[in-house]
Design a protein around this motif. Structure first.
Motif, PDB file in Angstrom:
ATOM      1  N   GLY A 164       3.147  14.951  -9.357  1.00 28.85           N
ATOM      2  CA  GLY A 164       4.171  15.143 -10.377  1.00 28.85           C
ATOM      3  C   GLY A 164       3.616  15.372 -11.759  1.00 28.85           C
ATOM      4  O   GLY A 164       4.376  15.607 -12.704  1.00 28.85           O
ATOM      5  N   ARG A 165       2.293  15.288 -11.894  1.00 26.76           N
ATOM      6  CA  ARG A 165       1.604  15.524 -13.171  1.00 26.76           C
ATOM      7  C   ARG A 165       2.211  14.682 -14.294  1.00 26.76           C
ATOM      8  O   ARG A 165       2.533  15.170 -15.374  1.00 26.76           O
ATOM      9  CB  ARG A 165       1.621  17.014 -13.539  1.00 26.76           C
ATOM     10  CG  ARG A 165       0.917  17.896 -12.528  1.00 26.76           C
ATOM     11  CD  ARG A 165       0.823  19.334 -12.983  1.00 26.76           C
ATOM     12  NE  ARG A 165       0.146  20.162 -11.998  1.00 26.76           N
ATOM     13  CZ  ARG A 165      -1.169  20.279 -11.885  1.00 26.76           C
ATOM     14  NH1 ARG A 165      -1.948  19.608 -12.716  1.00 26.76           N
ATOM     15  NH2 ARG A 165      -1.706  21.045 -10.963  1.00 26.76           N
ATOM     16  N   TRP A 224      14.466  15.040 -12.443  1.00 23.83           N
ATOM     17  CA  TRP A 224      14.213  16.356 -11.851  1.00 23.83           C
ATOM     18  C   TRP A 224      12.751  16.509 -11.449  1.00 23.83           C
ATOM     19  O   TRP A 224      12.436  17.088 -10.399  1.00 23.83           O
ATOM     20  CB  TRP A 224      14.608  17.459 -12.835  1.00 23.83           C
ATOM     21  CG  TRP A 224      14.570  18.815 -12.207  1.00 23.83           C
ATOM     22  CD1 TRP A 224      13.670  19.828 -12.434  1.00 23.83           C
ATOM     23  CD2 TRP A 224      15.462  19.318 -11.203  1.00 23.83           C
ATOM     24  NE1 TRP A 224      13.950  20.920 -11.658  1.00 23.83           N
ATOM     25  CE2 TRP A 224      15.052  20.631 -10.882  1.00 23.83           C
ATOM     26  CE3 TRP A 224      16.578  18.777 -10.552  1.00 23.83           C
ATOM     27  CZ2 TRP A 224      15.695  21.421  -9.934  1.00 23.83           C
ATOM     28  CZ3 TRP A 224      17.223  19.573  -9.613  1.00 23.83           C
ATOM     29  CH2 TRP A 224      16.790  20.857  -9.309  1.00 23.83           C
ATOM     30  N   ARG A 225      11.836  15.947 -12.247  1.00 20.36           N
ATOM     31  CA  ARG A 225      10.423  16.005 -11.889  1.00 20.36           C
ATOM     32  C   ARG A 225      10.165  15.256 -10.577  1.00 20.36           C
ATOM     33  O   ARG A 225       9.365  15.693  -9.738  1.00 20.36           O
ATOM     34  CB  ARG A 225       9.579  15.400 -13.012  1.00 20.36           C
ATOM     35  CG  ARG A 225       8.069  15.391 -12.744  1.00 20.36           C
ATOM     36  CD  ARG A 225       7.478  16.775 -12.761  1.00 20.36           C
ATOM     37  NE  ARG A 225       7.635  17.405 -14.051  1.00 20.36           N
ATOM     38  CZ  ARG A 225       6.770  17.253 -15.073  1.00 20.36           C
ATOM     39  NH1 ARG A 225       5.687  16.522 -14.911  1.00 20.36           N
ATOM     40  NH2 ARG A 225       6.968  17.859 -16.222  1.00 20.36           N
ATOM     41  N   ILE A 226      10.844  14.140 -10.385  1.00 21.68           N
ATOM     42  CA  ILE A 226      10.706  13.379  -9.133  1.00 21.68           C
ATOM     43  C   ILE A 226      11.194  14.204  -7.951  1.00 21.68           C
ATOM     44  O   ILE A 226      10.546  14.277  -6.900  1.00 21.68           O
ATOM     45  CB  ILE A 226      11.486  12.049  -9.227  1.00 21.68           C
ATOM     46  CG1 ILE A 226      10.839  11.131 -10.266  1.00 21.68           C
ATOM     47  CG2 ILE A 226      11.530  11.350  -7.870  1.00 21.68           C
ATOM     48  CD1 ILE A 226      11.716   9.960 -10.668  1.00 21.68           C
ATOM     49  N   LEU A 227      12.334  14.862  -8.110  1.00 18.83           N
ATOM     50  CA  LEU A 227      12.859  15.715  -7.038  1.00 18.83           C
ATOM     51  C   LEU A 227      11.906  16.866  -6.740  1.00 18.83           C
ATOM     52  O   LEU A 227      11.649  17.193  -5.577  1.00 18.83           O
ATOM     53  CB  LEU A 227      14.238  16.239  -7.423  1.00 18.83           C
ATOM     54  CG  LEU A 227      15.386  15.224  -7.408  1.00 18.83           C
ATOM     55  CD1 LEU A 227      16.649  15.849  -7.999  1.00 18.83           C
ATOM     56  CD2 LEU A 227      15.660  14.732  -5.985  1.00 18.83           C
ATOM     57  N   ASP A 266       0.824  -1.208   0.000  1.00 20.61           N
ATOM     58  CA  ASP A 266       0.000   0.000   0.000  1.00 20.61           C
ATOM     59  C   ASP A 266       0.860   1.260   0.000  1.00 20.61           C
ATOM     60  O   ASP A 266       0.481   2.281  -0.587  1.00 20.61           O
ATOM     61  CB  ASP A 266      -0.927   0.003   1.208  1.00 20.61           C
ATOM     62  CG  ASP A 266      -2.013  -1.054   1.095  1.00 20.61           C
ATOM     63  OD1 ASP A 266      -2.416  -1.355  -0.039  1.00 20.61           O
ATOM     64  OD2 ASP A 266      -2.435  -1.594   2.127  1.00 20.61           O
ATOM     65  N   LEU A 267       2.015   1.195   0.647  1.00 20.37           N
ATOM     66  CA  LEU A 267       2.948   2.324   0.593  1.00 20.37           C
ATOM     67  C   LEU A 267       3.453   2.513  -0.836  1.00 20.37           C
ATOM     68  O   LEU A 267       3.550   3.646  -1.326  1.00 20.37           O
ATOM     69  CB  LEU A 267       4.118   2.093   1.551  1.00 20.37           C
ATOM     70  CG  LEU A 267       5.194   3.178   1.567  1.00 20.37           C
ATOM     71  CD1 LEU A 267       4.619   4.530   1.983  1.00 20.37           C
ATOM     72  CD2 LEU A 267       6.338   2.777   2.502  1.00 20.37           C
ATOM     73  N   ASP A 268       3.765   1.399  -1.520  1.00 17.30           N
ATOM     74  CA  ASP A 268       4.159   1.485  -2.929  1.00 17.30           C
ATOM     75  C   ASP A 268       3.099   2.225  -3.737  1.00 17.30           C
ATOM     76  O   ASP A 268       3.406   3.148  -4.516  1.00 17.30           O
ATOM     77  CB  ASP A 268       4.344   0.085  -3.521  1.00 17.30           C
ATOM     78  CG  ASP A 268       5.497  -0.693  -2.919  1.00 17.30           C
ATOM     79  OD1 ASP A 268       6.347  -0.069  -2.249  1.00 17.30           O
ATOM     80  OD2 ASP A 268       5.550  -1.920  -3.116  1.00 17.30           O
ATOM     81  N   GLU A 269       1.846   1.810  -3.567  1.00 19.60           N
ATOM     82  CA  GLU A 269       0.757   2.415  -4.334  1.00 19.60           C
ATOM     83  C   GLU A 269       0.571   3.882  -3.973  1.00 19.60           C
ATOM     84  O   GLU A 269       0.228   4.705  -4.831  1.00 19.60           O
ATOM     85  CB  GLU A 269      -0.535   1.636  -4.097  1.00 19.60           C
ATOM     86  CG  GLU A 269      -0.532   0.234  -4.686  1.00 19.60           C
ATOM     87  CD  GLU A 269      -0.328   0.238  -6.188  1.00 19.60           C
ATOM     88  OE1 GLU A 269      -1.015   1.021  -6.875  1.00 19.60           O
ATOM     89  OE2 GLU A 269       0.532  -0.531  -6.672  1.00 19.60           O
ATOM     90  N   THR A 270       0.809   4.221  -2.710  1.00 22.48           N
ATOM     91  CA  THR A 270       0.684   5.625  -2.290  1.00 22.48           C
ATOM     92  C   THR A 270       1.743   6.484  -2.974  1.00 22.48           C
ATOM     93  O   THR A 270       1.440   7.581  -3.486  1.00 22.48           O
ATOM     94  CB  THR A 270       0.824   5.721  -0.759  1.00 22.48           C
ATOM     95  OG1 THR A 270      -0.231   4.981  -0.137  1.00 22.48           O
ATOM     96  CG2 THR A 270       0.762   7.171  -0.301  1.00 22.48           C
ATOM     97  N   ILE A 271       2.988   6.013  -2.976  1.00 27.04           N
ATOM     98  CA  ILE A 271       4.061   6.780  -3.624  1.00 27.04           C
ATOM     99  C   ILE A 271       3.796   6.905  -5.116  1.00 27.04           C
ATOM    100  O   ILE A 271       3.995   7.974  -5.720  1.00 27.04           O
ATOM    101  CB  ILE A 271       5.421   6.108  -3.361  1.00 27.04           C
ATOM    102  CG1 ILE A 271       5.739   6.116  -1.864  1.00 27.04           C
ATOM    103  CG2 ILE A 271       6.532   6.800  -4.144  1.00 27.04           C
ATOM    104  CD1 ILE A 271       6.936   5.279  -1.486  1.00 27.04           C
ATOM    105  N   LYS A 272       3.344   5.819  -5.724  1.00 24.17           N
ATOM    106  CA  LYS A 272       3.017   5.864  -7.156  1.00 24.17           C
ATOM    107  C   LYS A 272       1.941   6.917  -7.427  1.00 24.17           C
ATOM    108  O   LYS A 272       2.050   7.707  -8.374  1.00 24.17           O
ATOM    109  CB  LYS A 272       2.538   4.490  -7.626  1.00 24.17           C
ATOM    110  CG  LYS A 272       2.153   4.448  -9.110  1.00 24.17           C
ATOM    111  CD  LYS A 272       1.469   3.150  -9.489  1.00 24.17           C
ATOM    112  CE  LYS A 272       2.409   1.982  -9.459  1.00 24.17           C
ATOM    113  NZ  LYS A 272       1.766   0.754 -10.041  1.00 24.17           N
TER     114      LYS A 272
END
Length: 278
Positions: free
Chosen positions: A17-18, A102-105, A4-10
């Motif tokens: 992050g659009r 850079w978008r991730i950061l 569920d943490l994986d899915e939350t970060i995704k």
């Protein structure tokens, strides 16, 4: 919880992050050389490489004491666990990789923590918001070239992401494990005890997931039925269901809440996620 943490970060990367889901994949596979060779579009990989208790956040004093006339109960704070991801980007052109890095950061660094309300599934049951550390050195991996060598892949620029979650060691485990089984059928050799010829391997899966409405599980008593199979499964209090002895393939699933008309959904076995979204 980790799934569920994986899915939350995704979800955070796609929404905040659009990023377009049709243009960029987000996966949690080990980035081996064989895996990288199979990619066909830009991919963000979050490889979970280390899990360890955060000793700096361990507190042994009770948070509170519940008292009755003749007894008392001490309630201790949960343990804190650091979940470490190695984030890499895979694309044909270095420019595309650098733009995505850079978008991730830009997406993660302004966040000091993941709020519980932002979570998916069990993340929403966390007692505390989850602190984030982005792009800081990790004690778990001191030699990156060695790590990439083990995975038989070339060294890539990467971002370390550490999320600290809470774990209550006294919480009961109610959800069943989801397992896959390899079954081997064969013909017995004539007149030779124990010898089998003409092996035929079959993968049989025991799968489980949750029935979700938005970010929340539906709760207990929802009927989940594989089309063209007789048995119907009822979800538990966490919205979870389990099917046993499923062969690989594409399936249709009917989900029925109360007396409403069943909603038909698609399910592929094997898969990384068996959650059903209404």
């Amino acid at each position: 919880m980790i799934h569920d943490l994986d899915e939350t970060i995704k979800q955070i990367l796609y929404t905040r992050g659009r990023l377009n889901r049709d243009d960029v994949d987000i996966v949690f596979d080990q980035p081996t050389g064989e895996w990288a060779a199979s990619l066909n579009k830009p991919t963000i990989n979050l490889y979970l490489y280390d899990i360890r208790e955060n000793l700096e956040r361990r507190y042994t004093a009770p948070l509170e004491v519940e008292r009755t006339d003749r007894s008392g109960k001490r309630i201790f704070p949960p343990r804190r666990v650091d979940i470490n991801y190695l984030i890499t980007v895979w694309a044909k052109e270095p420019e595309d990789e650098h733009q995505l890095l850079w978008r991730i950061l830009e997406t993660l660094m302004p966040m000091s923590h993941i709020e519980v309300d932002m979570g998916v599934g069990a993340v929403r049951d966390q007692p505390l918001d989850m602190p984030l550390l982005v792009a800081l050195p990790s004690d778990a991996v001191r030699n990156m070239p060695d790590l990439w060598g083990v995975m038989e892949n070339q060294l890539k620029p990467s971002i370390n992401l550490m999320v600290t979650i809470a774990l209550d060691p006294k919480k009961a485990i109610e959800s069943p494990l989801v397992l896959s089984t390899n079954v081997r059928f064969g013909k017995k050799a004539p007149n030779e005890i124990g010898k089998i010829i003409d092996f035929d391997d079959h993968e049989i899966y025991h799968i489980g997931g949750r029935v979700m409405q938005g970010n929340d599980p539906v709760g207990a008593g929802v009927e989940v039925r594989l089309v063209n199979r007789p048995e119907a499964i009822k979800t538990d209090g966490q919205g979870r269901y389990v099917f046993a002895a499923i062969y690989p393939g594409d399936y249709e699933v009917d989900v029925t809440i109360d007396d409403r008309r069943p909603k038909r959904l698609k399910l592929t076995v094997p898969s990384d996620n068996y959650d059903l979204f209404l």
